[in-house]
Design a protein around this motif. Structure first.
Motif, PDB file in Angstrom:
ATOM      1  N   GLU A   1      58.689  68.228  59.856  1.00 52.27           N
ATOM      2  CA  GLU A   1      57.125  68.655  59.403  1.00 52.27           C
ATOM      3  C   GLU A   1      57.055  69.824  58.417  1.00 52.27           C
ATOM      4  O   GLU A   1      56.518  70.041  57.215  1.00 52.27           O
ATOM      5  N   TRP A   2      57.666  70.808  58.899  1.00 54.32           N
ATOM      6  CA  TRP A   2      57.515  71.414  58.305  1.00 54.32           C
ATOM      7  C   TRP A   2      57.999  71.838  56.571  1.00 54.32           C
ATOM      8  O   TRP A   2      57.855  72.571  55.563  1.00 54.32           O
ATOM      9  N   LEU A   3      59.202  71.114  56.765  1.00 57.90           N
ATOM     10  CA  LEU A   3      59.567  70.896  55.291  1.00 57.90           C
ATOM     11  C   LEU A   3      59.148  69.653  54.448  1.00 57.90           C
ATOM     12  O   LEU A   3      58.428  69.767  53.264  1.00 57.90           O
ATOM     13  N   GLU A   4      57.827  69.005  55.691  1.00 58.25           N
ATOM     14  CA  GLU A   4      57.432  68.277  54.224  1.00 58.25           C
ATOM     15  C   GLU A   4      55.766  68.972  53.972  1.00 58.25           C
ATOM     16  O   GLU A   4      55.386  68.332  52.352  1.00 58.25           O
ATOM     17  N   ASN A   5      55.503  70.018  54.481  1.00 59.49           N
ATOM     18  CA  ASN A   5      54.507  70.889  54.151  1.00 59.49           C
ATOM     19  C   ASN A   5      55.455  71.789  52.903  1.00 59.49           C
ATOM     20  O   ASN A   5      54.028  72.185  52.173  1.00 59.49           O
ATOM     21  N   LEU A   6      56.318  71.821  52.439  1.00 61.04           N
ATOM     22  CA  LEU A   6      57.020  72.609  51.830  1.00 61.04           C
ATOM     23  C   LEU A   6      56.975  72.100  50.137  1.00 61.04           C
ATOM     24  O   LEU A   6      57.578  72.309  49.537  1.00 61.04           O
ATOM     25  N   GLY A   7      56.963  70.551  50.531  1.00 56.12           N
ATOM     26  CA  GLY A   7      56.589  69.145  49.661  1.00 56.12           C
ATOM     27  C   GLY A   7      58.060  68.675  49.225  1.00 56.12           C
ATOM     28  O   GLY A   7      57.897  67.688  48.581  1.00 56.12           O
ATOM     29  N   GLY A   8      58.624  68.620  50.791  1.00 57.42           N
ATOM     30  CA  GLY A   8      60.092  68.278  50.865  1.00 57.42           C
ATOM     31  C   GLY A   8      60.256  66.823  50.569  1.00 57.42           C
ATOM     32  O   GLY A   8      59.099  66.480  51.619  1.00 57.42           O
ATOM     33  N   SER A   9      60.586  65.756  49.958  1.00 57.70           N
ATOM     34  CA  SER A   9      61.368  64.560  50.970  1.00 57.70           C
ATOM     35  C   SER A   9      62.097  64.232  50.136  1.00 57.70           C
ATOM     36  O   SER A   9      63.081  64.730  49.341  1.00 57.70           O
ATOM     37  N   PRO A  10      62.967  62.979  50.845  1.00 52.90           N
ATOM     38  CA  PRO A  10      64.004  63.001  50.456  1.00 52.90           C
ATOM     39  C   PRO A  10      63.921  61.844  49.032  1.00 52.90           C
ATOM     40  O   PRO A  10      63.181  61.203  48.726  1.00 52.90           O
ATOM     41  N   LEU A  11      65.154  61.716  48.925  1.00 51.88           N
ATOM     42  CA  LEU A  11      65.319  60.519  47.355  1.00 51.88           C
ATOM     43  C   LEU A  11      65.009  59.012  47.791  1.00 51.88           C
ATOM     44  O   LEU A  11      64.839  58.920  48.684  1.00 51.88           O
ATOM     45  N   LYS A  12      64.236  58.579  46.630  1.00 49.36           N
ATOM     46  CA  LYS A  12      63.019  57.496  46.400  1.00 49.36           C
ATOM     47  C   LYS A  12      64.183  56.256  46.135  1.00 49.36           C
ATOM     48  O   LYS A  12      64.713  56.672  44.987  1.00 49.36           O
ATOM     49  N   LEU A  13      64.732  55.886  47.297  1.00 50.86           N
ATOM     50  CA  LEU A  13      65.940  54.481  46.460  1.00 50.86           C
ATOM     51  C   LEU A  13      64.762  53.341  45.560  1.00 50.86           C
ATOM     52  O   LEU A  13      63.908  52.715  46.356  1.00 50.86           O
ATOM     53  N   GLY A  14      65.374  52.683  44.781  1.00 55.24           N
ATOM     54  CA  GLY A  14      65.477  51.672  44.070  1.00 55.24           C
ATOM     55  C   GLY A  14      65.434  50.417  44.923  1.00 55.24           C
ATOM     56  O   GLY A  14      66.345  50.379  45.824  1.00 55.24           O
ATOM     57  N   LEU A  15      65.150  49.895  44.315  1.00 55.44           N
ATOM     58  CA  LEU A  15      64.637  47.769  45.375  1.00 55.44           C
ATOM     59  C   LEU A  15      66.422  48.138  44.585  1.00 55.44           C
ATOM     60  O   LEU A  15      66.819  47.181  46.391  1.00 55.44           O
ATOM     61  N   ASP A  16      67.277  48.062  44.351  1.00 56.90           N
ATOM     62  CA  ASP A  16      68.598  47.731  44.708  1.00 56.90           C
ATOM     63  C   ASP A  16      69.109  47.889  45.004  1.00 56.90           C
ATOM     64  O   ASP A  16      69.833  47.533  45.838  1.00 56.90           O
ATOM     65  N   LEU A  17      69.070  48.939  45.809  1.00 55.88           N
ATOM     66  CA  LEU A  17      69.876  50.017  46.715  1.00 55.88           C
ATOM     67  C   LEU A  17      68.789  49.895  48.344  1.00 55.88           C
ATOM     68  O   LEU A  17      69.209  49.147  49.419  1.00 55.88           O
TER      69      LEU A  17
ATOM     70  N   VAL B   1      74.314  69.690  44.950  1.00 56.30           N
ATOM     71  CA  VAL B   1      72.677  69.865  45.501  1.00 56.30           C
ATOM     72  C   VAL B   1      71.324  69.784  44.163  1.00 56.30           C
ATOM     73  O   VAL B   1      70.794  69.101  44.779  1.00 56.30           O
ATOM     74  N   PHE B   2      72.443  70.164  43.316  1.00 58.02           N
ATOM     75  CA  PHE B   2      70.960  70.430  42.512  1.00 58.02           C
ATOM     76  C   PHE B   2      70.606  69.542  41.954  1.00 58.02           C
ATOM     77  O   PHE B   2      69.802  69.149  42.435  1.00 58.02           O
ATOM     78  N   ILE B   3      71.463  68.119  41.736  1.00 58.43           N
ATOM     79  CA  ILE B   3      70.751  66.948  40.904  1.00 58.43           C
ATOM     80  C   ILE B   3      70.183  65.997  42.123  1.00 58.43           C
ATOM     81  O   ILE B   3      69.087  65.933  42.152  1.00 58.43           O
ATOM     82  N   VAL B   4      70.147  66.225  43.833  1.00 62.21           N
ATOM     83  CA  VAL B   4      69.794  65.791  44.272  1.00 62.21           C
ATOM     84  C   VAL B   4      68.398  66.398  45.278  1.00 62.21           C
ATOM     85  O   VAL B   4      67.368  65.856  44.772  1.00 62.21           O
ATOM     86  N   ALA B   5      68.426  67.767  44.832  1.00 57.18           N
ATOM     87  CA  ALA B   5      67.297  68.345  45.243  1.00 57.18           C
ATOM     88  C   ALA B   5      66.298  68.110  43.969  1.00 57.18           C
ATOM     89  O   ALA B   5      65.380  67.590  44.562  1.00 57.18           O
ATOM     90  N   LEU B   6      66.700  68.060  42.670  1.00 58.02           N
ATOM     91  CA  LEU B   6      65.483  67.309  41.573  1.00 58.02           C
ATOM     92  C   LEU B   6      64.811  66.195  41.459  1.00 58.02           C
ATOM     93  O   LEU B   6      63.869  65.601  41.614  1.00 58.02           O
ATOM     94  N   MET B   7      65.956  65.492  42.461  1.00 57.59           N
ATOM     95  CA  MET B   7      66.055  63.998  41.804  1.00 57.59           C
ATOM     96  C   MET B   7      64.925  63.820  43.382  1.00 57.59           C
ATOM     97  O   MET B   7      63.679  62.877  43.197  1.00 57.59           O
ATOM     98  N   SER B   8      65.081  64.326  44.456  1.00 62.87           N
ATOM     99  CA  SER B   8      64.026  64.612  45.387  1.00 62.87           C
ATOM    100  C   SER B   8      62.326  64.667  45.017  1.00 62.87           C
ATOM    101  O   SER B   8      61.106  65.087  45.441  1.00 62.87           O
ATOM    102  N   LEU B   9      62.607  65.882  44.322  1.00 63.44           N
ATOM    103  CA  LEU B   9      61.406  66.195  44.141  1.00 63.44           C
ATOM    104  C   LEU B   9      60.361  66.099  43.143  1.00 63.44           C
ATOM    105  O   LEU B   9      58.886  65.667  42.800  1.00 63.44           O
ATOM    106  N   ILE B  10      61.090  65.697  42.225  1.00 63.65           N
ATOM    107  CA  ILE B  10      60.524  64.946  40.195  1.00 63.65           C
ATOM    108  C   ILE B  10      59.603  63.461  41.118  1.00 63.65           C
ATOM    109  O   ILE B  10      60.216  62.819  41.370  1.00 63.65           O
ATOM    110  N   PRO B  11      58.476  63.279  40.774  1.00 64.11           N
ATOM    111  CA  PRO B  11      57.702  61.831  41.341  1.00 64.11           C
ATOM    112  C   PRO B  11      58.492  60.642  40.370  1.00 64.11           C
ATOM    113  O   PRO B  11      58.160  61.576  39.201  1.00 64.11           O
ATOM    114  N   GLY B  12      58.209  59.920  40.784  1.00 65.03           N
ATOM    115  CA  GLY B  12      59.115  59.104  39.919  1.00 65.03           C
ATOM    116  C   GLY B  12      60.177  59.002  40.147  1.00 65.03           C
ATOM    117  O   GLY B  12      60.402  57.774  38.671  1.00 65.03           O
TER     118      GLY B  12
END
Lengths: 314, 629
Positions: free
Chosen positions: B122-138, B502-513
């Motif tokens: 929850e604490w991470l979620e409250n900070l806006g953290g969310s995992p990478l969104k996977l595409g349909l192929d994954l 780490v940066f790539i994963v963080a950015l991909m997780s942060l950017i909506p869409g």
């Protein structure tokens, strides 16, 4: 550790003629192959239906073919995909009412005929018009990328260099496509992406060499253009090879471990990196030399300035 | 006293704030990359009628029902219109769906979908953290591309114009010979004399100022040629597309898909992605379902909320209120006459729905309403819906049934023509929904499937595994190689490379869409290979400087300095390629472009600024005899 000896001075340009002939022959051969054999375009480009089915045991491709023929699908291509248990079935676009239902019908037919518990792994349908559009878009993407790069290099360097780098790009793209035509590996959307990545990579290499040529022209005041180019190639050789090795390392990992879906992608990039490395040494600088680069072409004052404000940045 | 404003910093040192900044940036990157290591929970997502929220009491009842049946719930939340019940494994997930679907069967129009919910704390979620969104192929699922039949949209609009011209001309008593569509010319109104033609043209121009008109003579006839300007055609197309999107969105809610994506793609296409859905046929049946609407009179002699229908009428329930209405079977004005329905506001700024009918519908409406002022008129929607039953843990379509429903039954205030408004106690949302339903009951143009891709869950999992393995193997190979080749500096480059990942994963997780696809993974792998390039350039420069006899400290400084413009040039050109890919490409190519683009940016940062900071920390500020490179 050193791969390249530090006092290296290979006369790269000694075999300039040989390199030029080789490049021209390879390019002509590629164009010839593309014109006659063409590319083995994937579903993304041709349209049609593709079904990937997973069997529990090794699949009997002939049985699959005859089962499909019994169900009324006689013009199909049946292949193993990745493993001997996985089969992909391609059905060319058929005119008729339910083109988008072919995939399901194929799967149902196989499921009934085999009596096994088979797994539908993938079912893709692409309308014929979509494919045409994609071919246009893909060609357009490559063209636009080349033009943008031409403009950037012209601004940062000089038009002779820009032509040199674009010649190298066209060389790399053509030969990579030629290779795909030769081995008739499927050319799908991911391979297109790989070809575009080759453009990026090959350019990277070329720019590094050009940058050094420019620097040396300014430094070695009295040297001949050919000598300057040769020195620059020698100085950047260690870096060119190092970067190619690290990139190839990951590409080989993709090729062997990435699975069948990105096999084509990895193949295109491996070919592209090898060709790109060669072209940054021979094609790009050769073309620039042939167009007659001189020291006067390369006196943009902003180069010096850029070095000066770096301390603030890093 | 006088001081020199600028203190001279010793060679190869960074100011303290630069280190502070680096540490903060890296810490942020680690924080936002963190959600990816928590994995996902098996979950059940429940949605209320029309995809809306689930009432709190209802949610409690659902939970209680599951508990009563021995289902262990990990955690449940009902926030932001998303009712989620997290469970421990996929078996209980299936059981819970069956139980909940049965429980809700007669309680209204609820949707129950299987979902995988990120198990981010929850604490991470409250900070806006969310995992990478996977595409349909994954992650597996169905992808559709639908194309709206624009020719039909335009020809329908032309038919409607022809109708309107005819009634306008009749109204103005201008005798016409014919009004027809002529291919490659436009709409042509023919007259027998010039005078009538001229006044007709000015009438048409006045009434339909969005159209272009010109006059001509052919043989004995005088003609007005009316063409629809490009702007208006674009508007018609856009309307047809939006209408289809709205309808599809409504229907997808019925599918019970956790996170559907419905998106306009280009001017004529709609992209639909349904993660987790395997039965593409069922999805297609529902997406292709038809709904029709009609306007019919209410037989009031049956009384309020009747239980039996009088002769010539049928009982239809109003879904929202549960009240039965006795609906007269005729007269009936069907939805095909409806040309537009929009939300507007009356003088008291109450929402109202502005409805437009074509001229035939208008005439019928006038006939029907003029005799029935102050009596209710019902708006009825008939929809064919599938009936599903659970067979062996899978939902199967067993039948389709026609669902009839009174959307609303307002009183007729005055005689109505081809354009009228529906008022009532609507909230703005209700008004918008009703307008949408009215419109969706009368699609101008049908949409066809032009592309379909189904990825089974086993292939998705396999793709993830293979992608992970190749990233890890390739990554480690590069790390080892760099370490052997450049020793201490190789270690520095490796730290930079790891933080780059780490940066790539963080950015991909942060950017909506931004979604991670298989080509996206390939893009990351490629960046790993190319990211070391900047460091290789720098290190080779340092070696060169050392060979030329520069002292080590100065060599480090010069190496970074001289390599900079090369790195910038080389990377900017690759950025151009990535941008072009992103702009022109679709789907997988876009996924690749995004990771390549981000990878170049982050690698420039880590390879130049990051690696310099570490090198400075090791070698900075002192005179050196030897460095390990």
């Amino acid at each position: 550790m050193r791969i390249i000896k530090s006092d290296l001075n290979i006369d790269f340009l000694k075999i300039k003629m040989l390199a030029t002939v080789t490049s021209v022959v390879l390019m002509l051969a590629s164009i010839g192959l593309l014109a006659t054999k063409g590319l083995n375009f994937g579903l993304d480009f041709t349209g049609g239906t593709l079904v990937e089915v997973g069997y529990e045991q090794d699949a009997d491709l002939d049985a699959v073919k005859s089962q499909l023929a019994n169900a009324g699908f006689d013009k199909v291509v049946v292949q193993n995909f990745g493993t001997s248990k996985d089969v992909i079935i391609r059905v060319a676009p058929i005119e008729g009412e339910d083109k988008d239902k072919i995939g399901t019908k194929v799967f149902e037919a196989l499921k009934q005929a085999s009596g096994e518990n088979i797994d539908l792994r993938r079912n893709e349908y692409v309308g014929a018009s979509m494919g045409e559009e994609l071919t246009e878009q893909g060609g357009l993407a490559i063209l636009v990328a080349l033009i943008c790069i031409l403009i950037y290099v012209s601004v940062r360097f000089e038009w002779k260099f820009a032509l040199g780098s674009v010649a190298a790009l066209a060389h790399d793209v053509t030969i990579t496509l030629g290779l795909f035509s030769l081995i008739q590996m499927e050319f799908d959307l991911t391979v297109l992406a790989a070809v575009l990545a080759v453009i990026g990579y090959s350019l990277n290499d070329t720019i590094v060499v050009f940058d050094r040529i420019r620097e040396n022209f300014l430094k070695l005041r009295k040297a001949e253009p050919t000598g300057v180019v040769n020195t620059s190639l020698n100085q950047t050789l260690a870096r060119t090879i190092m970067t190619s090795i690290t990139t190839l390392l990951v590409l080989l990992a993709l090729f062997f471990l990435g699975g069948a879906t990105i096999h084509g992608f990895a193949t295109a990039l491996i070919a592209g990196v090898l060709i790109g490395t060669y072209s940054s040494i021979y094609v790009a600088s050769n073309v620039a030399l042939a167009l007659g680069i001189t020291k006067e072409d390369l006196m943009p004052p902003e180069v010096e300035k850029e070095g000066a404000d770096q301390d603030a940045l890093i | 006293m006088l001081y020199n404003q600028q203190t001279v910093r010793p060679i190869n040192t960074y100011a303290g704030w630069k280190y502070a900044m680096l540490v903060i940036v890296l810490a942020l990157a680690i924080l936002y990359a963190l959600p990816n290591i928590y994995g996902e929970d098996y979950a059940l997502q429940v949605s209320g009628p029309k995809g809306g929220p689930v009432a709190a009491e209802m949610f409690e009842q659902i939970e209680q029902n599951l508990k009563d049946n021995g289902v262990e719930i990990k955690k449940s939340t009902n926030e932001d219109g998303r009712a989620l019940i997290r469970l421990f494994d996929s078996e209980t997930q299936l059981k819970a769906r069956r139980l909940t679907a049965e429980f809700l069967r007669d309680k209204g129009d609820f949707g129950v979908a299987l979902n995988l919910a990120p198990a981010t704390p929850e604490w991470l979620e409250n900070l806006g953290g969310s995992p990478l969104k996977l595409g349909l192929d994954l992650r597996g699922g169905v992808h559709f591309l639908m194309e709206v039949d624009m020719e039909q949209a335009i020809s329908k609009k032309e038919d409607q114009y022809i109708d309107d011209f005819k009634s306008l001309l009749r109204e103005q008593k201008l005798r016409y010979a014919s009004v027809v569509r002529v291919n490659d010319v436009g709409l042509v109104a023919r007259f027998r004399d010039e005078e009538t033609r001229d006044s007709a043209e000015s009438e048409i121009r006045q009434r339909f100022n969005e159209l272009n008109t010109r006059s001509r003579e052919t043989g004995e006839l005088y003609e007005v040629v009316i063409t629809i300007p490009q702007v208006k055609i674009t508007e018609i197309k856009d309307y047809a597309l939006q209408q289809n999107i709205a309808t599809l969105r409504n229907r997808i809610n019925e599918l019970g898909v956790a996170e559907p994506l419905i998106q306009q793609q280009g001017a004529e296409r709609i992209l639909i992605q349904l993660p987790g859905v395997q039965d593409s046929e069922r999805a297609k049946r529902i997406l292709g379902a038809t709904a029709t609407i009609s306007f019919q009179l209410v037989n009031e002699s049956a009384g309020y909320n009747p239980s039996r229908a009088p002769a010539g009428a049928e009982l239809i329930k109003e879904e929202d209120t549960g009240i039965n209405h006795a609906i007269r079977k005729s007269p009936l004005i069907s939805g095909e006459h409806l040309t537009d329905a929009n939300v507007g506001y009356d003088e008291n700024s109450m929402p109202q729905i502005n409805v437009n009918l074509d001229s035939e519908g208008g005439a019928k409406m006038l006939a029907m309403t003029s005799k029935n002022i102050n009596k209710p008129m019902a708006i009825i929607m008939r929809e064919s819906k599938g009936i599903y039953e659970e067979v062996d843990g899978e939902l199967k379509l067993v039948d389709t049934k026609l669902v009839t429903n009174v959307v609303s039954a307002p009183n007729i205030g005055a005689a109505l023509g081809s354009s009228f408004r529906i008022t009532g106690r609507f909230s703005p949302t209700e008004a918008r929904d009703l307008a949408l339903i009215l419109r969706s009951g009368s699609l101008i143009a049908p949409a066809y499937f032009v592309e379909e891709r189904t990825v089974g869950p086993s292939l998705g999992k396999q793709n993830i595994e293979l992608g992970k393995t190749s990233i890890i193997v390739g990554f480690i190979a590069v790390l080892i190689f760099m370490l052997i080749y450049y020793k201490v500096f190789g270690l520095v480059a490796n730290i930079a490379l790891t933080s780059n990942l780490v940066f790539i994963v963080a950015l991909m997780s942060l950017i909506p869409g931004a979604t991670l696809t298989l080509p996206g993974i390939a893009g990351i792998v490629l960046t790993v290979g190319m990211a070391v390039d900047a460091n290789v350039l720098i290190f080779e420069r340092i070696r060169e400087e050392l060979r030329e006899g520069t002292n080590p400290a100065q060599a480090i400084h010069n190496g970074y300095d001289k390599a900079f413009s090369t790195i910038a040039d080389a990377n900017i050109t690759t950025l151009i390629a990535a941008l072009v890919l992103f702009g022109i490409g679709t789907g997988p190519v876009k996924g690749f472009a995004v990771t390549l683009f981000l990878g170049i940016l982050t690698s420039m940062f880590t390879a130049i600024v990051g690696s310099r900071a570490i090198v400075n920390l090791i070698y900075g500020g002192k005179s050196l005899k030897k460095i390990s490179i």
